[in-house]
Structures are given as C-alpha cells and as structure tokens.
Scaffold this motif. Structure first.
Motif, mmCIF file in Angstrom:
data_model
loop_
_atom_site.group_PDB
_atom_site.id
_atom_site.type_symbol
_atom_site.label_atom_id
_atom_site.label_comp_id
_atom_site.label_asym_id
_atom_site.label_seq_id
_atom_site.Cartn_x
_atom_site.Cartn_y
_atom_site.Cartn_z
ATOM 1 N N ASN A 208 35.245 35.241 108.203
ATOM 2 C CA ASN A 208 36.051 34.842 109.279
ATOM 3 C C ASN A 208 37.243 35.720 109.800
ATOM 4 O O ASN A 208 37.668 36.086 110.855
ATOM 5 C CB ASN A 208 36.413 33.415 109.491
ATOM 6 N N TRP A 209 38.029 36.142 108.566
ATOM 7 C CA TRP A 209 39.278 36.789 109.054
ATOM 8 C C TRP A 209 39.153 38.138 108.126
ATOM 9 O O TRP A 209 40.017 38.310 107.600
ATOM 10 C CB TRP A 209 40.199 35.910 108.597
ATOM 11 N N TYR A 210 38.323 38.866 108.219
ATOM 12 C CA TYR A 210 38.356 40.019 107.301
ATOM 13 C C TYR A 210 39.482 41.027 107.420
ATOM 14 O O TYR A 210 40.041 41.569 106.422
ATOM 15 C CB TYR A 210 36.932 40.961 107.796
ATOM 16 N N ASP A 211 39.940 41.548 108.784
ATOM 17 C CA ASP A 211 40.830 42.170 108.816
ATOM 18 C C ASP A 211 42.330 41.791 108.486
ATOM 19 O O ASP A 211 43.152 42.377 107.861
ATOM 20 C CB ASP A 211 41.127 42.589 110.110
ATOM 21 N N GLU A 212 42.611 40.204 108.388
ATOM 22 C CA GLU A 212 43.605 39.723 107.861
ATOM 23 C C GLU A 212 43.451 39.644 106.386
ATOM 24 O O GLU A 212 44.668 39.983 105.717
ATOM 25 C CB GLU A 212 43.892 38.355 108.412
ATOM 26 N N MET A 213 42.438 39.447 105.941
ATOM 27 C CA MET A 213 42.486 39.741 104.139
ATOM 28 C C MET A 213 42.605 41.062 103.892
ATOM 29 O O MET A 213 43.232 41.216 102.632
ATOM 30 C CB MET A 213 40.969 38.857 104.018
ATOM 31 N N ALA A 214 42.033 41.976 104.734
ATOM 32 C CA ALA A 214 42.245 43.204 104.175
ATOM 33 C C ALA A 214 43.637 43.835 104.121
ATOM 34 O O ALA A 214 44.109 44.637 103.449
ATOM 35 C CB ALA A 214 41.276 44.268 105.073
ATOM 36 N N CYS A 215 44.372 43.170 105.223
ATOM 37 C CA CYS A 215 45.833 43.559 105.246
ATOM 38 C C CYS A 215 46.663 42.946 104.250
ATOM 39 O O CYS A 215 47.561 43.593 103.761
ATOM 40 C CB CYS A 215 46.299 43.021 106.728
ATOM 41 N N ALA A 216 46.103 41.962 103.743
ATOM 42 C CA ALA A 216 46.723 41.089 102.619
ATOM 43 C C ALA A 216 46.586 41.930 101.280
ATOM 44 O O ALA A 216 47.554 41.927 100.645
ATOM 45 C CB ALA A 216 46.257 39.824 102.293
ATOM 46 N N LYS A 217 45.370 42.581 101.258
ATOM 47 C CA LYS A 217 45.295 43.420 100.234
ATOM 48 C C LYS A 217 46.125 44.614 100.030
ATOM 49 O O LYS A 217 46.695 45.156 99.134
ATOM 50 C CB LYS A 217 43.755 43.978 100.181
ATOM 51 N N ALA A 218 46.504 45.304 101.361
ATOM 52 C CA ALA A 218 47.306 46.378 101.545
ATOM 53 C C ALA A 218 48.712 45.993 100.887
ATOM 54 O O ALA A 218 49.457 46.633 100.393
ATOM 55 C CB ALA A 218 47.283 46.844 102.939
ATOM 56 N N VAL A 219 49.007 44.886 101.656
ATOM 57 C CA VAL A 219 50.346 44.391 101.088
ATOM 58 C C VAL A 219 50.543 44.076 99.525
ATOM 59 O O VAL A 219 51.651 44.408 99.018
ATOM 60 C CB VAL A 219 51.003 42.906 101.789
ATOM 61 N N LYS A 220 49.597 43.616 99.030
ATOM 62 C CA LYS A 220 49.312 43.471 97.410
ATOM 63 C C LYS A 220 49.343 44.512 96.862
ATOM 64 O O LYS A 220 50.227 44.722 95.730
ATOM 65 C CB LYS A 220 48.290 42.567 97.198
ATOM 66 N N GLN A 221 48.888 45.588 97.106
ATOM 67 C CA GLN A 221 49.035 46.925 96.780
ATOM 68 C C GLN A 221 50.503 47.552 96.626
ATOM 69 O O GLN A 221 51.028 48.193 95.998
ATOM 70 C CB GLN A 221 47.929 47.754 97.417
ATOM 71 N N LEU A 222 51.036 47.454 97.911
ATOM 72 C CA LEU A 222 52.497 47.837 98.149
ATOM 73 C C LEU A 222 53.483 47.344 97.117
ATOM 74 O O LEU A 222 54.740 47.567 97.037
ATOM 75 C CB LEU A 222 52.922 47.555 99.738
ATOM 76 N N ALA A 235 53.520 34.670 94.182
ATOM 77 C CA ALA A 235 52.275 34.676 94.971
ATOM 78 C C ALA A 235 51.400 35.673 94.530
ATOM 79 O O ALA A 235 50.114 35.424 94.518
ATOM 80 C CB ALA A 235 52.934 35.171 96.540
ATOM 81 N N VAL A 236 51.903 36.794 94.100
ATOM 82 C CA VAL A 236 50.988 37.817 93.421
ATOM 83 C C VAL A 236 50.198 37.276 92.529
ATOM 84 O O VAL A 236 48.975 37.634 92.236
ATOM 85 C CB VAL A 236 51.902 39.221 93.127
ATOM 86 N N ALA A 237 50.793 36.680 91.378
ATOM 87 C CA ALA A 237 50.093 36.123 90.364
ATOM 88 C C ALA A 237 49.308 34.800 90.591
ATOM 89 O O ALA A 237 48.234 34.907 89.972
ATOM 90 C CB ALA A 237 51.204 35.592 89.204
ATOM 91 N N ASN A 238 49.417 34.150 91.623
ATOM 92 C CA ASN A 238 48.681 32.857 91.662
ATOM 93 C C ASN A 238 47.583 33.337 92.784
ATOM 94 O O ASN A 238 46.668 32.430 93.014
ATOM 95 C CB ASN A 238 49.569 31.894 92.387
ATOM 96 N N ASP A 239 47.368 34.377 93.632
ATOM 97 C CA ASP A 239 46.499 34.911 94.641
ATOM 98 C C ASP A 239 45.357 34.718 93.845
ATOM 99 O O ASP A 239 44.904 35.284 92.922
ATOM 100 C CB ASP A 239 46.735 36.223 95.072
ATOM 101 N N GLU A 240 44.189 33.965 94.524
ATOM 102 C CA GLU A 240 42.767 33.841 93.910
ATOM 103 C C GLU A 240 42.779 33.306 92.624
ATOM 104 O O GLU A 240 41.863 33.592 91.845
ATOM 105 C CB GLU A 240 41.963 35.322 93.920
ATOM 106 N N THR A 241 43.570 32.112 92.395
ATOM 107 C CA THR A 241 43.626 31.374 91.077
ATOM 108 C C THR A 241 43.356 30.094 91.230
ATOM 109 O O THR A 241 43.451 29.640 92.317
ATOM 110 C CB THR A 241 44.876 31.433 90.084
ATOM 111 N N THR A 242 42.929 29.316 90.256
ATOM 112 C CA THR A 242 42.611 27.958 90.492
ATOM 113 C C THR A 242 43.515 26.872 89.600
ATOM 114 O O THR A 242 43.669 27.494 88.417
ATOM 115 C CB THR A 242 41.106 27.542 90.281
ATOM 116 N N ARG A 243 44.004 26.067 89.821
ATOM 117 C CA ARG A 243 44.743 25.058 89.093
ATOM 118 C C ARG A 243 44.113 23.548 89.245
ATOM 119 O O ARG A 243 43.900 23.089 90.280
ATOM 120 C CB ARG A 243 46.212 25.070 89.417
ATOM 121 N N THR A 244 43.954 22.937 88.269
ATOM 122 C CA THR A 244 43.493 21.465 88.200
ATOM 123 C C THR A 244 44.330 20.532 87.766
ATOM 124 O O THR A 244 43.844 19.336 87.942
ATOM 125 C CB THR A 244 41.850 21.425 87.787
ATOM 126 N N ASP A 245 45.592 20.784 87.358
ATOM 127 C CA ASP A 245 46.481 19.777 86.547
ATOM 128 C C ASP A 245 46.891 18.932 87.764
ATOM 129 O O ASP A 245 47.322 19.437 88.733
ATOM 130 C CB ASP A 245 47.274 20.328 85.646
#
Length: 288
Positions: A208-222, A235-245
């Motif tokens: 649904n938001w390809y361009d926005e997600m792609a921009c996030a990848k660019a920022v993360k690279q930067l 934020a960098v460390a927790n991106d695409e992680t899961t926590r259940t506690d």
C-alpha cells in the motif's frame, strides 16, 4: 413503534430462555486487544519520552490502528501486537495514522514493528545535531544526478508537466548543524534487494505504501553516516523485529532481537549490522 416493540419482546424471550441471563456476544480478538491497550495506558505513559504525545492520544491511536487493520492483526499473537505498540511508545512514535511514523505488520502469527521514514525523520530532528533530514522519490522523467567524492553533489529537478513516469530511485539527505551533509541514493533494484531481505517483504505496508517504505530504507542506509542518538539507534535496531513479553518491567528493556536471532544486551548490539554499503550512480547498483 411496532418494530421496536417486537425487538423488546424478542429480547425478553432471549433473556428468559437463558434463565434470566443476558446473552453477550463473545469479544473478538481485536476487542480484547483494544481492552488491553486501554488498560496499559499507564505503562505507555511511563514509556513515552517527553515529545508531546500523551498516553491517552497514543492509546486512542493504537486502538484505531487495531480497528483499521483488524483482518491482519486479529491473526497475530496478541502479546506481539502489544509488544510492537510498546516499542512505538518507547520511541515516541505514532503507530499508523496520517503521519506514517511506524507500522504494525503481520508476519505469520506474529506482529512485527516496522519503521516508517517519517518516524526516522522525527527522531533525527530531536537529536539537535541534524538541521534537516529528507527522503524523496525520483521518477523516470525527472532530471537527476548524483556524485560521490571529496565534494558530494546531488541534483534533482522533478518533472512537473504531466505524468513523471514510474519511480526509479529513492534518496535521503541529511544536513548537519554547523555545516556538512551526507546522502545516499538507492536504485529500484537496491530497494528490492533490501525489501526481500526483510521480514515485511510481502506485507500490506509494502503493497500500500511502497514509496514510503522505500524512502525508509534510504534513511536507514544513511544512518551509517549520521550521528545516532539513543532513540534513533533503537529505531534502527528494532525495525522489523517482534517482541512478545508483557511483564511489568517490559518498558525498561530498550532493544529486542528478532525471534530467529539470540537476545543481545542493548549495550553490545551492533546496531548497523544490517546496513549495506550502497551507492547508486548513473543507475547502477553496487555493493562493497
């Protein structure tokens, strides 16, 4: 009036058939999670940094996200949904909504916390060391050039006279307080490589938001070249992680590893292990 009278009669008959007990519709998974969110408001208040968002507003946004994404999030383990919301609260980011600072994305039966580029920008602005941070899309009819060297140069002139064509590149630029700047440019192929390496590759967020997600990848690279605050590093460390506690001390644990990786103490984790050396010059993708 006749209709309402009939409704009352049917209601009364239902109560009588249940021995006087009122029949109650079982709560849905989303209803139960929404109730948990409201009960956790005091914990959100303890987690939220002093950035202007209140625990009440955060809880209301969280319930809205649950309702808007009920089909997906109802299939997630509730603890993982609440864990993703706690991560958002720790970072002081609004989940979902018009700002798109972060997203809750289903991965199997787990809810994954995914950063949005506006979330990275919000965190960067809080540092006091970055004058501005932007991320943009380059379309095929735009005039665009980038040069890396002793004097990095980037020029982007958007095509303004009609359809600009498809998106072909994404870039992020940071300007620092006191002078200086850095930028990174990703080709579409580079974005696809990074996307496929992540857990949310086929998520609704990318669809649904390809361009926005792609921009996030660019920022993360930067982020490799940016002065990282504790919040930005989290934020960098927790991106695409899961926590259940969901213990009482859940708020006090700053960094969580993904389920397929061992837990690592927050002060020893390499926050940029997943950042690839990347450049996009004249449309070619190179890694080193």
């Amino acid at each position: 009036m006749a209709g309402s009278t009939q409704d009352l009669r049917e209601r009364a008959a239902q109560v009588q058939s249940n021995g006087g007990a009122v029949a109650v519709r079982p709560a849905s998974p989303i209803d139960r999670m929404a109730g948990d969110v409201k009960r956790m408001e005091s914990e959100f208040a303890r987690a939220l940094p002093a950035v202007g968002i209140t625990a009440d507003r955060f809880a209301r946004l969280a319930v809205t996200v649950l309702r808007q994404n009920a089909d997906e999030l109802a299939r997630c383990e509730p603890a993982s949904v609440l864990g993703a919301l706690v991560t958002a609260a720790q970072l002081g980011l609004e989940p979902g909504g018009p700002l798109g600072q972060c997203y809750l994305v289903r991965y199997g039966n787990q809810c994954t916390f995914v950063m949005g580029y506006k979330g990275y920008i919000s965190l960067a602005r809080r540092s006091g060391e970055i004058e501005s941070l932007i991320a943009r899309v380059v379309y095929e009819r735009d005039e665009f050039s980038a040069e890396y060297g002793l004097e990095d140069k980037l020029t982007h002139k958007p095509y303004m006279d009609g359809d600009p064509g498809r998106a072909v590149r994404y870039y992020a630029v940071a300007k620092y307080v006191g002078g200086g700047h850095s930028f990174v440019v990703l080709s579409r192929a580079a974005v696809e490589k990074l996307r496929n390496a992540g857990r949310s590759a086929n998520s609704p967020a990318w669809k649904n938001w390809y361009d926005e997600m792609a921009c996030a990848k660019a920022v993360k690279q930067l982020a490799k070249w940016m002065p990282l605050t504790t919040e930005f590093a989290r934020a960098v460390a927790n991106d695409e992680t899961t926590r259940t506690d969901r213990g009482e001390d859940v708020i006090d644990v700053p960094v969580y590893s993904s389920p397929d990786q061992p837990d690592v103490p927050a002060d020893s984790v390499n926050l940029l292990d997943d950042v690839v050396d990347a450049e996009s010059i004249d449309g070619e993708w190179t890694t080193s």
